[in-house]
Design a protein around this motif. Structure first.
Motif, PDB file in Angstrom:
ATOM      1  N   ASP A 197       0.862  -1.374  -0.090  1.00 42.25           N
ATOM      2  CA  ASP A 197       0.254  -0.040  -0.275  1.00 42.25           C
ATOM      3  C   ASP A 197       1.253   1.230   0.241  1.00 42.25           C
ATOM      4  O   ASP A 197       0.160   2.130  -0.622  1.00 42.25           O
ATOM      5  N   GLN A 198       1.918   1.565   0.653  1.00 39.08           N
ATOM      6  CA  GLN A 198       2.745   1.907   1.241  1.00 39.08           C
ATOM      7  C   GLN A 198       3.287   2.382  -0.455  1.00 39.08           C
ATOM      8  O   GLN A 198       3.637   4.243  -0.650  1.00 39.08           O
ATOM      9  N   ARG A 248       1.098   4.307  -3.395  1.00 44.17           N
ATOM     10  CA  ARG A 248       0.411   5.217  -3.154  1.00 44.17           C
ATOM     11  C   ARG A 248       2.570   6.743  -3.473  1.00 44.17           C
ATOM     12  O   ARG A 248       1.624   7.378  -3.815  1.00 44.17           O
ATOM     13  N   THR A 249       3.198   6.174  -2.789  1.00 42.33           N
ATOM     14  CA  THR A 249       3.741   7.029  -3.024  1.00 42.33           C
ATOM     15  C   THR A 249       4.811   6.861  -4.538  1.00 42.33           C
ATOM     16  O   THR A 249       4.655   7.897  -4.604  1.00 42.33           O
ATOM     17  N   GLU A 303       2.331   6.283  -7.127  1.00 38.84           N
ATOM     18  CA  GLU A 303       1.267   7.141  -7.481  1.00 38.84           C
ATOM     19  C   GLU A 303       1.254   8.746  -7.478  1.00 38.84           C
ATOM     20  O   GLU A 303       1.310   9.639  -8.280  1.00 38.84           O
ATOM     21  N   GLN A 304       1.799   9.120  -6.267  1.00 39.84           N
ATOM     22  CA  GLN A 304       2.082  10.694  -6.004  1.00 39.84           C
ATOM     23  C   GLN A 304       2.826  10.969  -6.856  1.00 39.84           C
ATOM     24  O   GLN A 304       2.917  12.368  -6.353  1.00 39.84           O
ATOM     25  N   TYR A 328      -6.895   4.263  -7.149  1.00 41.98           N
ATOM     26  CA  TYR A 328      -6.424   3.063  -7.060  1.00 41.98           C
ATOM     27  C   TYR A 328      -7.236   1.448  -6.300  1.00 41.98           C
ATOM     28  O   TYR A 328      -8.302   1.740  -6.892  1.00 41.98           O
ATOM     29  N   ALA A 347      -4.134  -0.362  -1.071  1.00 45.16           N
ATOM     30  CA  ALA A 347      -3.770  -0.815  -2.127  1.00 45.16           C
ATOM     31  C   ALA A 347      -3.028  -1.497  -2.843  1.00 45.16           C
ATOM     32  O   ALA A 347      -1.926  -1.596  -2.124  1.00 45.16           O
ATOM     33  N   GLY A 371      -2.313   1.078  -8.728  1.00 40.72           N
ATOM     34  CA  GLY A 371      -2.792   1.858  -8.898  1.00 40.72           C
ATOM     35  C   GLY A 371      -2.569   3.010 -10.470  1.00 40.72           C
ATOM     36  O   GLY A 371      -1.387   2.260 -10.824  1.00 40.72           O
TER      37      GLY A 371
END
Length: 259
Positions: A99-100, A103-104, A106-107, A122, A134, A137
């Motif tokens: 998950d981390q 997210r990192t 896609e951001q 996601y 997630a 993504g």
């Protein structure tokens, strides 16, 4: 007499030898009851020994099965075994790490892409603890060129390439987007070169027309300069004033005496 009763005499299990006949060795004076008491335990020992050994084997088998398969024993009671709990904890830790990472990733795309990148979306997976994590993504990035403006297209594609390769470990899809942006940059460079050549040709034609107009105007100016220039003559002086002055009488002499 109940001395020889099989219910109150526990015969040893090791007596596997056939019972000895004592009747021949017993004195005629011995009572038959005593003879039977001596013989009864030997004949009744074998069924009792079998029953005790069977029950002992059952008792030995029960704890062995429970200790060998604790997971099955606890699963029958409806509670997860320690092994299952460890597996669930490992799966949850793996989902948290994924998950981390997602997210990192896609951001980073969205932050660098700016106005050309969309908001991250996601794909989630529910873990053993009931929470959603997630696991995938994506971020939409606009790779279309800007019409009739190759310079702006070049600037845009530079941003798109940086956004596609922004994560620490770009995926195959990220590299494909960067390759598409590079192809758009190549086309924009060709278009820009053609536009610059067109501008240079138009400027050359404009200078040629201006030179031609200058050459056409020069002979006309030369003709004007060669033509005689007629200057305006001043009007002749009037003699009327002289005539009037000549007709006046002569002035009388005046003598100034200084005292």
């Amino acid at each position: 007499m109940q001395i020889g009763s099989a219910t109150s005499y526990p015969a040893p299990a090791a007596t596997s030898l056939p019972a000895r006949l004592l009747a021949s060795n017993v004195s005629p004076d011995v009572s038959p009851d005593i003879t039977r008491a001596a013989q009864a335990p030997v004949t009744a020992a074998q069924p009792l020994a079998d029953e005790q050994s069977a029950s002992a084997r059952e008792e030995a088998d029960k704890p062995a099965d429970a200790s060998a398969n604790p997971a099955k024993a606890q699963s029958r009671e409806g509670q997860p075994s320690p092994q299952q709990q460890r597996l669930e904890q490992l799966e949850i830790a793996k989902l948290v790490s994924r998950d981390q990472e997602v997210r990192t990733h896609e951001q980073a795309h969205a932050a660098v892409g700016g106005r050309y990148a969309g908001a991250p979306s996601y794909t989630y997976e529910r873990g053993p603890d009931g929470k959603r994590y997630a696991v995938g993504g994506e971020v939409g990035i606009d790779t279309s060129p800007i019409p009739n403006d190759p310079e702006a297209t070049l600037r845009k594609m530079e941003v798109v390439i940086r956004a596609a390769l922004a994560p620490a470990e770009p995926s195959a899809q990220d590299r494909q987007v960067a390759a598409q942006a590079q192809a758009q940059m190549a086309e924009a460079r060709v278009e820009l070169a053609q536009q610059q050549r067109s501008e240079v040709a138009a400027a050359r034609e404009a200078r040629a027309e201006q030179r031609k107009e200058t050459e056409e105007e020069k002979p006309a100016e030369e003709e004007k300069s060669s033509a005689p220039v007629q200057q305006d003559q001043p009007p002749p002086p009037s003699l009327v004033l002289y005539r009037q002055l000549s007709g006046l009488p002569a002035p009388a002499p005046v003598v100034d005496l200084l005292v």
